[in-house]
Write an enzyme that holds these catalytic residues in place. Sequence first.
Site, PDB file in Angstrom:
ATOM      1  N   ARG A   1      22.653  -6.070  15.503  1.00  0.00           N
ATOM      2  CA  ARG A   1      21.309  -6.653  15.592  1.00  0.00           C
ATOM      3  C   ARG A   1      21.318  -7.977  14.838  1.00  0.00           C
ATOM      4  O   ARG A   1      21.913  -8.083  13.761  1.00  0.00           O
ATOM      5  CB  ARG A   1      20.218  -5.701  15.101  1.00  0.00           C
ATOM      6  CG  ARG A   1      20.069  -5.543  13.621  1.00  0.00           C
ATOM      7  CD  ARG A   1      19.173  -4.358  13.251  1.00  0.00           C
ATOM      8  NE  ARG A   1      17.837  -4.378  13.782  1.00  0.00           N
ATOM      9  CZ  ARG A   1      16.788  -4.888  13.165  1.00  0.00           C
ATOM     10  NH1 ARG A   1      16.936  -5.465  11.985  1.00  0.00           N
ATOM     11  NH2 ARG A   1      15.589  -4.831  13.705  1.00  0.00           N
TER      12      ARG A   1
ATOM     13  N   CYS B   1       0.819  -1.216   0.000  1.00  0.00           N
ATOM     14  CA  CYS B   1       0.000   0.000   0.000  1.00  0.00           C
ATOM     15  C   CYS B   1       0.854   1.269   0.000  1.00  0.00           C
ATOM     16  O   CYS B   1       0.376   2.333   0.373  1.00  0.00           O
ATOM     17  CB  CYS B   1      -0.934  -0.008   1.200  1.00  0.00           C
ATOM     18  SG  CYS B   1      -0.058   0.112   2.758  1.00  0.00           S
TER      19      CYS B   1
ATOM     20  N   GLU C   1       5.249 -25.566 -10.253  1.00  0.00           N
ATOM     21  CA  GLU C   1       5.576 -26.144  -8.946  1.00  0.00           C
ATOM     22  C   GLU C   1       6.940 -26.827  -8.859  1.00  0.00           C
ATOM     23  O   GLU C   1       7.654 -26.651  -7.866  1.00  0.00           O
ATOM     24  CB  GLU C   1       4.469 -27.132  -8.540  1.00  0.00           C
ATOM     25  CG  GLU C   1       3.170 -26.408  -8.247  1.00  0.00           C
ATOM     26  CD  GLU C   1       2.020 -27.357  -8.051  1.00  0.00           C
ATOM     27  OE1 GLU C   1       1.638 -27.592  -6.911  1.00  0.00           O
ATOM     28  OE2 GLU C   1       1.514 -27.876  -9.071  1.00  0.00           O
TER      29      GLU C   1
ATOM     30  N   GLN D   1      -9.311 -20.341  -7.065  1.00  0.00           N
ATOM     31  CA  GLN D   1      -8.686 -21.194  -8.077  1.00  0.00           C
ATOM     32  C   GLN D   1      -9.676 -22.212  -8.624  1.00  0.00           C
ATOM     33  O   GLN D   1      -9.333 -22.976  -9.519  1.00  0.00           O
ATOM     34  CB  GLN D   1      -7.486 -21.936  -7.477  1.00  0.00           C
ATOM     35  CG  GLN D   1      -6.340 -21.021  -7.077  1.00  0.00           C
ATOM     36  CD  GLN D   1      -5.195 -21.762  -6.419  1.00  0.00           C
ATOM     37  OE1 GLN D   1      -4.838 -21.445  -5.304  1.00  0.00           O
ATOM     38  NE2 GLN D   1      -4.610 -22.751  -7.068  1.00  0.00           N
TER      39      GLN D   1
HETATM   40  C1  LIG Z   1       6.364  -2.693  10.170  1.00  0.00           C
HETATM   41  C2  LIG Z   1       7.094  -2.080  11.313  1.00  0.00           C
HETATM   42  C3  LIG Z   1       8.364  -2.524  11.606  1.00  0.00           C
HETATM   43  C4  LIG Z   1       9.059  -1.972  12.682  1.00  0.00           C
HETATM   44  N1  LIG Z   1      10.328  -2.407  12.952  1.00  0.00           N
HETATM   45  C5  LIG Z   1      11.014  -1.861  13.982  1.00  0.00           C
HETATM   46  C6  LIG Z   1      12.332  -2.276  14.284  1.00  0.00           C
HETATM   47  O1  LIG Z   1      12.896  -3.149  13.626  1.00  0.00           O
HETATM   48  N2  LIG Z   1      12.964  -1.702  15.333  1.00  0.00           N
HETATM   49  C7  LIG Z   1      12.385  -0.714  16.073  1.00  0.00           C
HETATM   50  O2  LIG Z   1      13.008  -0.193  16.987  1.00  0.00           O
HETATM   51  N3  LIG Z   1      11.141  -0.298  15.798  1.00  0.00           N
HETATM   52  C8  LIG Z   1      10.446  -0.847  14.790  1.00  0.00           C
HETATM   53  N4  LIG Z   1       9.165  -0.443  14.527  1.00  0.00           N
HETATM   54  C9  LIG Z   1       8.514   0.486  15.447  1.00  0.00           C
HETATM   55  C10 LIG Z   1       8.504   1.907  14.951  1.00  0.00           C
HETATM   56  O3  LIG Z   1       9.773   2.462  15.041  1.00  0.00           O
HETATM   57  C11 LIG Z   1       7.494   2.645  15.797  1.00  0.00           C
HETATM   58  O4  LIG Z   1       6.219   2.139  15.463  1.00  0.00           O
HETATM   59  C12 LIG Z   1       7.487   4.113  15.559  1.00  0.00           C
HETATM   60  O5  LIG Z   1       8.729   4.694  15.799  1.00  0.00           O
HETATM   61  C13 LIG Z   1       6.441   4.804  16.414  1.00  0.00           C
HETATM   62  O6  LIG Z   1       6.376   6.150  16.037  1.00  0.00           O
HETATM   63  P1  LIG Z   1       5.017   6.824  15.601  1.00  0.00           P
HETATM   64  O7  LIG Z   1       5.306   8.255  15.404  1.00  0.00           O
HETATM   65  O8  LIG Z   1       4.427   6.135  14.465  1.00  0.00           O
HETATM   66  O9  LIG Z   1       4.175   6.577  16.898  1.00  0.00           O
HETATM   67  P2  LIG Z   1       2.598   6.510  17.026  1.00  0.00           P
HETATM   68  O10 LIG Z   1       2.112   5.235  16.485  1.00  0.00           O
HETATM   69  O11 LIG Z   1       2.000   7.725  16.510  1.00  0.00           O
HETATM   70  O12 LIG Z   1       2.500   6.491  18.601  1.00  0.00           O
HETATM   71  C14 LIG Z   1       2.942   5.380  19.334  1.00  0.00           C
HETATM   72  C15 LIG Z   1       2.549   5.553  20.801  1.00  0.00           C
HETATM   73  O13 LIG Z   1       3.383   6.539  21.387  1.00  0.00           O
HETATM   74  C16 LIG Z   1       2.616   7.642  21.858  1.00  0.00           C
HETATM   75  N5  LIG Z   1       3.414   8.822  21.541  1.00  0.00           N
HETATM   76  C17 LIG Z   1       3.973   9.115  20.349  1.00  0.00           C
HETATM   77  N6  LIG Z   1       4.733  10.225  20.479  1.00  0.00           N
HETATM   78  C18 LIG Z   1       4.636  10.618  21.760  1.00  0.00           C
HETATM   79  C19 LIG Z   1       5.217  11.679  22.505  1.00  0.00           C
HETATM   80  N7  LIG Z   1       6.036  12.543  21.943  1.00  0.00           N
HETATM   81  N8  LIG Z   1       4.927  11.764  23.805  1.00  0.00           N
HETATM   82  C20 LIG Z   1       4.084  10.877  24.401  1.00  0.00           C
HETATM   83  N9  LIG Z   1       3.506   9.861  23.754  1.00  0.00           N
HETATM   84  C21 LIG Z   1       3.790   9.735  22.437  1.00  0.00           C
HETATM   85  C22 LIG Z   1       1.298   7.565  21.132  1.00  0.00           C
HETATM   86  O14 LIG Z   1       0.277   8.079  21.884  1.00  0.00           O
HETATM   87  C23 LIG Z   1       1.124   6.066  20.958  1.00  0.00           C
HETATM   88  O15 LIG Z   1       0.599   5.501  22.099  1.00  0.00           O
HETATM   89  C24 LIG Z   1       8.445  -0.959  13.473  1.00  0.00           C
HETATM   90  C25 LIG Z   1       7.161  -0.523  13.165  1.00  0.00           C
HETATM   91  C26 LIG Z   1       6.478  -1.083  12.104  1.00  0.00           C
HETATM   92  C27 LIG Z   1       5.088  -0.620  11.802  1.00  0.00           C
END
Ligand SMILES: Cc1cc2nc3c(=O)[nH]c(=O)nc-3n(C[C@H](O)[C@H](O)[C@H](O)COP(=O)(O)OP(=O)(O)OC[C@H]3O[C@@H](n4cnc5c(N)ncnc54)[C@H](O)[C@@H]3O)c2cc1C
Length: 1393
Positions: A440, A38, A1326, A833
Site C-alpha cells: 500500500r 475521543c 514561530e 486569541q
Molecule cells: C478513520 C478511518 C480510517 C479508515 N481507514 C481504512 C483503511 O485505511 N483501509 C480500509 O480498508 N478501511 C479503512 N476504514 C474503513 C473501515 O475499515 C470500515 O469503516 C469498517 O470496517 C466498517 O465496519 P463497521 O463494522 O464499522 O461497519 P458499519 O459502519 O457498522 O457498517 C457499514 C455499512 O455496512 C453495512 N453492514 C455492516 N455489516 C454488514 C453485514 N454483515 N451485512 C450487510 N451489511 C452490513 C451497514 O449497514 C453499513 O451500511 C477506515 C475507517 C475509518 C473510520
Amino acid sequence: MAASPSTAPAPSSSASAAAAFAVNGERVELREGGCGACVVLLSAYDAASGAVSHAAVSSCLTLVHGLHHRAVTTTEGLGRAGAGGLHAVHERLAGFHASQCGFCTPGVCMSLAAALAAAEAKAKAQAGRRPDDPPEGFAARLTAAEAERAVAGNLCRCTGYRPIADACKSFAADVDLEDLGLNSFWRKGDAHASKLPRYDEGSIGVFPEFLKAEIKASSWVDDLYTPPALVGGGSTWHRPRSVEEYYKLVGSELFGESRTKVVVGNTASGVYRETEVHDRYIDLRCIPELNSVSKEANGVQIGAAVSISQAIEILRVEAGGCHDVIFCKIADHMEKVASLFVRNTASLGGNLIMAQRDQFASDIATILLAAGSSICIQASSRRLTVTLEDFLQMPPCDHKTLLLSIYIPRWTPIGSLSGGKTMDGTVSKIGTSVLFETYRAAPRPLGNAVAYLNSAFLAQVSSDETSSSLILRELCLAFGAYGSQHAIRARNVEKLLVGKPITASVLLEACRLVKETIVPKEGTRHAAYRSSLAVAFLFTFLYPVTEGTLKPVKAVHLNGYVTSGTNGNPNCGPDAHVDVSLKKINDVNSGSCTNDRILEYSNQIIEINKDYLPVGIPAKKVGAELQASGEAVFVDDIPSPKDCVYGASIYSTKPLAHVKSIELDLSLKQLKTPGVVTVKDIPEGGSNVGANTIFGPEPLFGDPITQCAGEPLGVVIAETQRFANIAAKRAVIDYSTENLDAPILSIEESVKRCSYFETPPFLLPQKIGDFSKGMAEADQKIYSEGCFVRQFDLRINYFNVKLNSQYYFYMETQAALAIPDEDNCMVVYSSSQCPETAQNVIAKCLGLPCHNVRVITRRVGGGFGGKAVRSLPVATACALAAFKLCRPVRMYLDRKTDMIVTGGRHPMKICYSVGFKADGKITALHIDLFINAGMTKDVSLIIPHNFIEALKKYNWGAFSYEAKVCKTNISTKSAMRGPGEVQGSYVAEAIIEHVASTLSADANLVRHRNLHTVESLALFHSECSEDATGYTLHSICDQVTASENYQHQLETIQSFNKNNKWKKRGLSFVPIVHKVLSRPTPGKVSILNDGSIAVEVGGIELGQGLWTKVKQMAAFGLGQLCPDRSQELLERIRVIQADTLSNVQGGWTAGSTTSESSCEAVRLACNVLVDRLKPVKEQFQEKQGNVSWDELISKAIMIGVDLSAREYYVPGPFGSYLNYGAATSEVEIDLLTGASTIVRSDLIYDCGQSLNPAVDLGQVEGAFVQGIGYFMNEEYVTNSDGLLISDGTWTYKIPTVDTIPKQFNVKLLNSGFHKKRVLSSKASGEPPLLLAASVHCATREAIRAARNEPHCSVFGPSPSHFDLEVPAVMPVVKELCGLDSVERYLENLLTSE
Ligand SMILES: Cc1cc2nc3c(=O)[nH]c(=O)nc-3n(C[C@H](O)[C@H](O)[C@H](O)COP(=O)(O)OP(=O)(O)OC[C@H]3O[C@@H](n4cnc5c(N)ncnc54)[C@H](O)[C@@H]3O)c2cc1C
Ligand code: FES
C-alpha cells in the site's frame, strides 16, 4: 450498559459515546475517527471464562446502545487530580512535557492506557512471573515499539510527538530510561525507574462487579427471550438474535417507513459524514453466525461482524508463527488499516459492504481478493457462496442483503503434501512455491490514511525443468483504492505472465500492460501517479525472481522481499539481495515490522539559567495534569446553561453570487430547529460586522452578495449540536449570478483585473542598494521568465515558486458559548486569541456599548493564528443568535465547516531575478511577490513585510521587490504561525538552490557564502541592529555543519546513493533569521487575604506555556520580598482566565512575543507591590526579626496597603529583535513510490536566556513538525469554485508520530545576557517552524541524486534544477523521479544485454 466514572444510561441511541457522558476528557470534535482525541477504553466481560478484555475505541463513532454490558473508562476514570489522585499515565504525560494545549491529551492517555491493559492481559495469560518480566512499576510485556505504536492514530498539532512517544516508552519494559527525553523526573545521567510515578498493574479498566453480576444473570435470560427494542431519545435499538429475526425486522412495515440504520461498528459514519437522522438502529453483532469463526484444514471462515483487530489475531494464530505466509501477511497489512481504535470496532463485513456498495477504497477487499477469498451472503431467503471477485462485481447490495462470513483459503505449494488450494483446483506434479505479497502506498506509513493504491499478489512459481528460469504457474494480481469502482484482478496481465519464464522483457511487457489497465476514473487526484504505483508494485514483486537479475545471497528476505503493507516504503526493494531458491521461498518470513521503532533516537540539550530563579527552570507546564485527566475546561466543556440551544454555520458554496434565499430542509422537522439567524436579525443600531483589524472591519454574513465559497451566510439553531450541523448541511440556498462579473479565483486573474488591497507604505520594508548596479556586477544571472522586473503586466506566465495554503488544524475547532445577561448584557465564552477584539466586534454587531459585553477565555485548544481574527465571526454569530433568541447559544464548529470557513495560510506566487558571482556570492536580487489574501483584508497587509523580513536572512547585495496583495473570491486568509515568514525564508532557500544548481555548486556552500556579516545585517535589518555577540547565526551554523557528524553524514549519504538504485538520500542545512515584534500588554497581580496570588495577563494560554512562564515570573518578581523562598511562592500563584471587563486592553496573543510581554507586565506589577510591601516588611522585621509571607500579607491588609497592581508594558523602541537558528535534515526517498522518510533532523535554536527551557523546547519541536506538515504533507485542495475539498482528516494529512524525524535532536542555545529583552529571553513559538524547510531542501537533494540515475533522468532544461512543489507529497516526489522509471530501467537493462 455501564461506564466509569459515569454509569448513567445513555440519552439517545444516536448519541455518540463521548457525548453521552458528562465528562470533559473525551473530545468529540471530528466524528471521523481520524484524530484520536475521543479515545476511550472499552472493556468486555466474558461470563463463561471470567476474562475481561480491553480495547481502545473512538467514542465519536461508537453508539451508546452498542455499549450494552460493556464498561467504558474515560481518562477521568483513570484518576483525577480533584478526587482520588492522578494515574501514572497522566503524571508521566505531564512530566515528559507531552501536553501543550492539552486538547489531544485525554485521547493520548487512553490510547496508552489501552495498550497497557492489553499488555497486561497478555502477561496474565502466561501464568506467574517469569525471570525476564519487567520490574515493578513498568507495564507487563509492553515493548517500546508497542508503546510508540499505541499512539500512532492520535493526532497532536502542538508537541511534535517526540515527548508523547517518550512518555509512552517510559512504560516499556525494554527501554533504556536514559534514552528518554527531557522530563521533570530526573536529570540526564540520573535516570531511574523509581523516580517515575508508579504504575501498578491492574489499575486500568477495572470491570465493575455489579456489571459482572448483571451479565452473569442476564445471559441465560437472553437465551430464552429476544429482548424488546431499547428505546431512548426517540430512537429505537434492535438486536436481532438470528438471521431470521433480522429479516423479520427488516420485512416489517416499520423498516420500510423509517430511517433505519444497520450497524456493526458504525465506523462508516466516520467515512461518510452523516446528514441523516436515524430513528431505528439494527445492531448485527448479536447474530451468532456473524460472530463465529470456523477453522478448517483448507482455510478459515470468519463471521462478517468480527472486528478487524480480532481478525488479525485469528489470522496470526492460524498462521502458526507465520508458517502460513498468506495469513501472516494479510494480518500485517490489516494492521495498516485505519488506526487501532477504529480497527477494534470496525468489522470485516462492514468494510467489504462499503467496498461493494459505496465504492470505498478498501484495503481488505484487495488483499482478500488476491488470497482467493469467498463470501457467504444471504439475500432475503436465498443464501449463496460466491467468490469475493464476483461479489464485488455484483450490483450494489441493498440493505436486505446480509453478509454472513468470509472464507480465506490456505494456499500451499502445488505438489506439496497438504491438500491446500490451487487456483484452478487441479493438482500439478510440478513442485511450486507460493509467493504472496501485499503493498500500500499511503501518506502515512502506519495507517490512519487511505492508500493511493493498494495491491496484493499471489503466485505459484516453479523452476523450468529445462532452464534455470522461474515460471509463474498461477497468478492473481489484485489492485484497489486507486479510483476504481472496487478492487479488481488484472486478468490480462495475469494471462500475459502465466506459463512464461519471467524475463526482463516479459516483465517490461507486463508493466506496460498494467499501466494501461490500472487507470483511475476521471477526476481522481494524482491519477498518473496511481497507475505508476501499480507498475512499481508489480516490478517490486517480480523483479527479484526475474531471469538475469538474480543476485548472490546476502540478506535473505524470504517470500516477501518487500515488507508487507509498507506504505510503499519498502525496507528492501529490488536493490536487496534476494535468495530465490524454492526451498527458501517456502520458508516463511512474515516481513512484519511491528518491532521496528518509530523514533530511533532523540536528544535535547538545554542550558538552565539560574540568574532569575524560579524563572529559567524547566518547570512542568501549568495544568498539564489537568489536561491529561480531562479536568481542564475548554469552551465546549462548560456545562450548557438551562434552555441552551446550538448553532451551526451555513456557508456559501458559490464564489460570487446574490443570495436570494436560505431555506431549511422541511423533511428535517423532527430536528426541532427554531430557525436561522441571518443578517436580518442584527438589531437596530448594530451592524453587519464579524471581525475587525487595524485594516478595517469585515462582514459577519455575506449579504446580499456572497463574496466567496465558504463565506458564512447565517446560523441554524437546533436543540443539539448534531441536529444543528445536519440542518446546516442540508439547508437549501438559492443563488443568482445575474449582473455579476466572473469571480476572481486566482492570482493570475487578480493581476489581470488589478484587484488588489493597497498596502500602507509604512508597512513595506526598505529596499537595499541599486538592483541594476548589483546585476551589472554579477558573473551570471537568472531572469524570471515572466520578464516583468519592476512592473506588473500581463506577461506573467511563469512563477518560480508557487506556495499553497495550510490549514491551522488546531485540535479544538472554533467554539463559543453566549449567555444573555441582565440589562442588555452578553457574556461570551470564546476560544479566542484576542478576546478584547471579540468584545469590540460583538458590541458593534449588537449595537451595544463595550461594557455590556464580557468575553471570557480560559484556555484555547490550539490557535496557531487561526483563533485570532478567524475566531471573531463565530463568537459574534453566537452572541447575535443569543441576543435574538434571548437564550444561551453554543457553537462548536464541526471540522469540515471549520476548515472551510476559517481559511488558513496565504497562498503566494513569486518570481525572482538574481545575479551572482562565479563563487556563489549573490550581488543582486529582485522579487515580485503576489499574495492571495482572499475576499477581505484581515491582516494580509502585513504579509509582504513579514515575507521580505524573513527573506532578508541572506545578504543579497542589492535587493528590491514589488509586492501585491491580491483581492480574490476565495475564503479570507489570515495569519498562521510564521505568517509570510515561513514563505519568505523558504523562497530564499529556493533562490540559493537555483544559484547553486546553475553553478553546479554545493548549495550549502552558497548558503554560507551569503550569510550576513554584522555590518550587512545592520543594513538589511536596520531597526534591530545587533552587535557581534548578539548575532549568533555564524556560530550556530558552524556548530551544525562543521561538526564531524555532519561530514560523516555527508559521506554516508554519498555511499548510500552509490549503492542504491531505488532509494536516495539528501542532506540539507537551512539557517533562519526571524524578526519578532513585542506589543503592549497588561499584567495584574493581586495578593489575596490568605497570601495566595491571582495573576491576570493579556496573553491567552494556547498551549505555548504562557501561564507557566508568567507564574515563574510572578514568583521571581514577588520573590524580591523573600529571595530564598521564591520557589515556595510558585505554589501560591494561580494565573486566571482572561476577562475583558476585568483586565482591559488585553490585546492579541500572536507573534511569539506575548509570553514574554505578559511576563514583563507581571514583573512590573510585582515591582509595584514590592515597593508597597517592602516598607511594611522592614518595619515588621525591625520589631520581630524574620517575617513569613503570610504574616507580611496580614499586616499589609491590616494597615490598608493596596495589594493589587496592574501595569501596562509598552515595549518602546526595542520592541523588535531578531531570532536565529539552523537545522540540518537528512531525507530518504523511495523512487518507486515517492515516499519520503526523515532520517534525521538536528536543530539549534538561540532562545536567549530561556524563561523556561522545557516550554521553549516544546515550542521548537512542535513548530518544526508543524512546518514539516506544511512542506511535506498537507495538501490544501479546492474545487473549481475555490471551495476547500480536502476538508477533514480523510484528505488533509497533518504529521503523525510515524512521519516525524526518526532521529530528532534539538539544542537550545543560551546566548546569554541581553539588556534589550525581557530577562534576556527570546521568542520560540514561530521562528523554529521556518527550520522545517530543511526537510524540503533535503528532499530536493535526494531527488537530485535520483535524477542522476539513467532510469530517472527526467527531461527538462536541467536535471539538477527543478520545481519541487510544497508540499512535497509522494506523488510530487515520484513524478520528479519519473513516473516511468521502472519501464526505463527495464528498457536500459534490455538494451545493455
Ligand atoms: C478513520 C478511518 C480510517 C479508515 N481507514 C481504512 C483503511 O485505511 N483501509 C480500509 O480498508 N478501511 C479503512 N476504514 C474503513 C473501515 O475499515 C470500515 O469503516 C469498517 O470496517 C466498517 O465496519 P463497521 O463494522 O464499522 O461497519 P458499519 O459502519 O457498522 O457498517 C457499514 C455499512 O455496512 C453495512 N453492514 C455492516 N455489516 C454488514 C453485514 N454483515 N451485512 C450487510 N451489511 C452490513 C451497514 O449497514 C453499513 O451500511 C477506515 C475507517 C475509518 C473510520
Ligand atoms: S497538545 Fe496535542 S494538540 Fe495540543
